[in-house]
Scaffold this active site. Structure first.
Site, PDB file in Angstrom:
ATOM      1  N   TYR A   1       0.854  -1.195   0.000  1.00  0.00           N
ATOM      2  CA  TYR A   1       0.000   0.000   0.000  1.00  0.00           C
ATOM      3  C   TYR A   1       0.889   1.246   0.000  1.00  0.00           C
ATOM      4  O   TYR A   1       0.681   2.176  -0.776  1.00  0.00           O
ATOM      5  CB  TYR A   1      -0.898  -0.036   1.244  1.00  0.00           C
ATOM      6  CG  TYR A   1      -1.727   1.199   1.493  1.00  0.00           C
ATOM      7  CD1 TYR A   1      -2.910   1.416   0.786  1.00  0.00           C
ATOM      8  CD2 TYR A   1      -1.354   2.147   2.452  1.00  0.00           C
ATOM      9  CE1 TYR A   1      -3.689   2.547   1.024  1.00  0.00           C
ATOM     10  CE2 TYR A   1      -2.121   3.279   2.695  1.00  0.00           C
ATOM     11  CZ  TYR A   1      -3.286   3.475   1.989  1.00  0.00           C
ATOM     12  OH  TYR A   1      -4.050   4.586   2.225  1.00  0.00           O
TER      13      TYR A   1
ATOM     14  N   LYS B   1       1.141   4.411  -2.657  1.00  0.00           N
ATOM     15  CA  LYS B   1       0.912   5.793  -2.239  1.00  0.00           C
ATOM     16  C   LYS B   1       2.158   6.650  -2.483  1.00  0.00           C
ATOM     17  O   LYS B   1       2.053   7.831  -2.815  1.00  0.00           O
ATOM     18  CB  LYS B   1       0.511   5.843  -0.763  1.00  0.00           C
ATOM     19  CG  LYS B   1      -0.947   5.379  -0.513  1.00  0.00           C
ATOM     20  CD  LYS B   1      -1.972   6.284  -1.192  1.00  0.00           C
ATOM     21  CE  LYS B   1      -3.387   6.011  -0.687  1.00  0.00           C
ATOM     22  NZ  LYS B   1      -4.405   6.804  -1.431  1.00  0.00           N
TER      23      LYS B   1
END
Ligand code: FAD
Lengths: 443, 243
Positions: free
Chosen positions: B148, B152
């Site tokens: 993740y 990002k």
């Protein structure tokens, strides 16, 4: 998420797993996949009705779905709070059909407690104004019910403390008003006799309630201030008010930022408070026009006033006795004044007729008192329960955190019928709170 | 009235942002995968704030639909907020490419694809504003959520490049780095209260920052310093930490 949860009385406080969803399909999946949880609104019931090992917060399920500004009908998801609703409807000339003494409750909470307001004697409880609502029952289906559809579910859900399922959508009628102001009258009553007589004399007023000073003895026993009111018409406003009759001036809020030590609230301070409160009403009768907020929600002006009772919390004791049992009311007030455990707030109200399955109101007197939790309190309240039972009254489940099982089963005439309906929609105790376990509401 | 487009309008953060802008009388375009699920929010915004809200079907990973999606909007939005994201399951993603690719596409490629289209429109118009909701997780990879985090990180770098490129056209790009936010995405986690923002707080801060044309926004100020410290830890030490 694991959270420390307590309701408004700060008793009991527990650790609970909290979940929250924003869409109906998510709610449905949650209901089907879980057991032993309870829906929770804004935690403004006082006791343990919306507390459980697992709770489903409805606060994010908060969309307003439709507002018919001509007919005055509002449809919302269950997690919308009354204060949000007032912001929407008041500027358009509408008001809540029934409102409790705080606007920080959700629509779901209003239904599950079947709340009453100062107008109960004329306009009934919240359930009387609902045109339809949706409930997700134990098997995960959404059932639309109303006073003439799935009526067993409807009546067991109104006042049913979240035990029939998760209320998701409510459509209810509003009340037309010309201004956001109330024309109020405050009348001093020397004692209980007098306030009871005044209630009768002013029963044609839409709104009424009385503050009682319950520490008085002898001649002043039950000394109080009766407050009655009507929505003000445009013609009754003047000056600034008249220029924008539906707009209220905004004002800053006060808050009690932490728990006060409990010694601050002893008999002495309660006496002083009541003396001041009563004393400030120097005239026998005061008539004025005030914004609706201080009239309906005097306590909301001080956010978190509940912290004033300290860490141990407090119990609000609210009972109702039928009209012909005034002696019971006297007996209870007498016990309290003997004990010297009065409260800041003792609110007296006369209910009108209401036939319902499990809701609290019935025609008669209802009194609500606050007692800080301390040694001996529960024993004392058990004694009061005996008097309430003896006079055929009952306690408000939404305020309760401690009544014993048999008190509930003896005092609610439809308890068995309610439990049967709950069982049908909530098999295997899918919906369960500390209160339902304590009182065996889901047998 | 100016219009705000919310990509990924179903998230708790997007709901709060939509309300904050609607309260200031912006019209709102709600875009999400399940358009039907956005109807209640649409009603809510219109009734509460008396603005116009519309609902549009949008799938971040259906890349070849993005140009048509934008062209079909009733008006070109003045502000585009890219709020979709997917936290996913780090451990699962380590073994299961499906999960890893879901995380990468939902947080990075999907955002790049749709913002590329929007950036070109804004550049041509010489007006517009793009707000990308990235994450502090992108500041440095940590074993607990680096898939993740890396998506990002990519998104954060994309936004800063875009800001650099569009500056000359008068188009503003803002990156938002919320730390923990109390939303459905994080409700199974136990978060430190002082570092956790409510969606309403994110919305307030984003709204204000948009008015002031901020470049990079940390919602809760400690995060700026926490991440600074985390970035300053030398790699030989960092790799031994259980973060
Ligand atoms: C200062 C103050 C004054 C008050 N005055 C009055 C008054 O005058 N009259 C009166 O009647 N009450 C009064 N109350 C009590 C209050 O109105 C009720 O307790 C109300 O139910 C609280 O609503 P809530 O949204 O906070 O719900 P909670 O307190 O969280 O829950 C109350 C009950 O509703 C259930 N519930 C909540 N949401 C749902 C849902 N979506 N589906 C199913 N079940 C649900 C819960 O399970 C629980 O049983 C007062 C409370 C306070 C703090």
């Amino acid at each position: 998420m694991q959270k420390r949860l307590a309701n408004w009385g700060n008793y009991p406080a527990i650790t609970s797993e909290e979940s929250a969803y924003t869409q109906e399909e998510q709610l449905r999946s949650f209901v089907v996949a879980n057991h032993g949880f309870i829906a929770r609104g804004n935690g403004r019931c006082y006791g343990d009705a919306s507390l459980g090992k697992h709770s489903l917060s409805m606060l994010r399920y908060d969309k307003v779905l439709s507002f018919d500004t001509t007919a005055g009908v509002l449809e919302t998801q269950a997690g919308v709070t009354l204060d949000q609703i007032l912001d929407i409807i008041v500027p358009k000339g509408w008001f809540l059909p029934v409102t409790p003494g705080t606007k920080f409750i959700t629509v779901g909470g209003a239904v599950a407690s079947d709340v009453h307001g100062k107008n109960h004697h004329l306009e009934g409880a919240f359930s009387g104004h609902i045109t339809e609502m949706d409930v997700i029952i134990g098997d995960g289906t959404t059932v639309t019910c109303s006073p003439d559809r799935h009526t067993d579910l409807y009546w067991a859900t109104c006042g049913g403390m979240g035990l029939t399922g998760v209320i998701t959508r409510v459509k209810f009628g509003l009340k037309k008003m010309e201004t956001a102001y109330i024309k109020q009258k405050q009348i001093k009553a020397r004692n209980l006799e007098e306030v009871v007589r005044l209630f009768d004399e002013y029963k044609h007023y839409t709104y009424s309630m009385a503050w009682i000073d319950c520490l008085q003895k002898g001649d002043s026993f039950g000394r109080s201030i009766l407050i009655v009111g009507e929505h003000a018409t445009k013609a009754e406003l003047n000056g600034k008010q008249a220029q924008a009759p539906l707009q209220l001036p905004s004002k800053p809020r006060l808050t009690v930022p932490f728990n006060l030590p409990s010694f601050i609230l002893n008999t002495f301070t309660v006496k002083a408070f009541n003396w001041l409160y009563y004393g400030k009403n120097f005239k026998k009768e005061i008539n004025n026009v005030v914004p609706y907020e201080p009239f309906f929600y005097p306590l909301d002006a001080i956010l978190h006033w509940n912290r004033g009772y300290g860490k141990a919390g407090f119990i609000q004791y609210q009972f109702v006795l039928s009209l012909d049992q005034k002696d019971g009311l006297i007996a209870i007030l007498r016990r309290i004044s003997e004990k010297g455990w009065g409260s800041f707030l003792a609110v007296l109200k006369v209910f009108g007729r209401q036939d319902s399955l499990i809701s609290f109101p019935m025609e008669g007197y209802t009194l609500a008192l606050d007692f800080p939790v301390r040694k001996g309190l529960f024993e004392f309240l058990d004694e009061l329960d005996e008097i309430v039972l003896q006079y055929g009254g009952r306690l408000y489940l939404s305020k309760d955190a401690r009544m014993k099982q048999d008190v509930f089963w003896k005092s609610y005439p439809n308890a068995e019928r309610f439990a049967e309906i709950v069982k049908a929609y909530n098999p295997g105790k899918r919906f369960e709170s500390l209160q339902s376990e304590r009182l065996l509401l889901t047998k | 009235m100016p219009t705000v487009l919310l990509l990924g309008a179903g998230s708790d953060m997007a709901v709060a942002i939509a309300r904050r802008f609607a309260a200031a009388q912006y019209d709102i375009q709600l875009a999400g995968r399940q358009a039907a699920a956005l109807r209640p929010l649409q009603q809510d915004l219109q009734i509460r704030y008396g603005i116009t809200a519309t609902v549009h079907s949008f799938d971040a990973t259906a890349y070849d639909t993005h140009a048509d999606f934008l062209a079909a909007l009733p008006v070109t939005p003045d502000i585009t907020v890219c709020a979709f994201g997917y936290l996913g399951d780090q451990e699962q993603a380590q073994h299961d490419w499906q999960e890893a690719s879901r995380i990468l596409h939902a947080n990075f490629t999907g955002a790049v694809s749709v913002l590329n289209v929007i950036a070109n429109v804004y550049e041509a118009k010489k007006a517009g504003m793009i707000v990308g909701i990235s994450s502090v997780a992108g500041e440095r990879g940590r074993q607990s959520n680096y898939i993740y985090g890396s998506a990002k990180a990519g998104f954060t770098a994309y936004l800063s490049g875009l800001r650099n490129r569009l500056f000359r056209s008068g188009v503003h790009v803002m990156s938002v780095q919320p730390g923990f936010v109390n939303t459905r995405m994080t409700q199974h986690l136990t978060l430190p209260p002082l570092l956790t923002a409510q969606p309403e707080q994110v919305a307030r801060v984003v709204f204000k920052a948009v008015q002031r044309k901020k470049n990079v926004l940390f919602v809760k100020w400690p995060w700026r310093y926490i991440m600074l410290i985390i970035k300053l830890i030398p790699e030989p030490i960092f790799k031994k930490l259980k973060l």
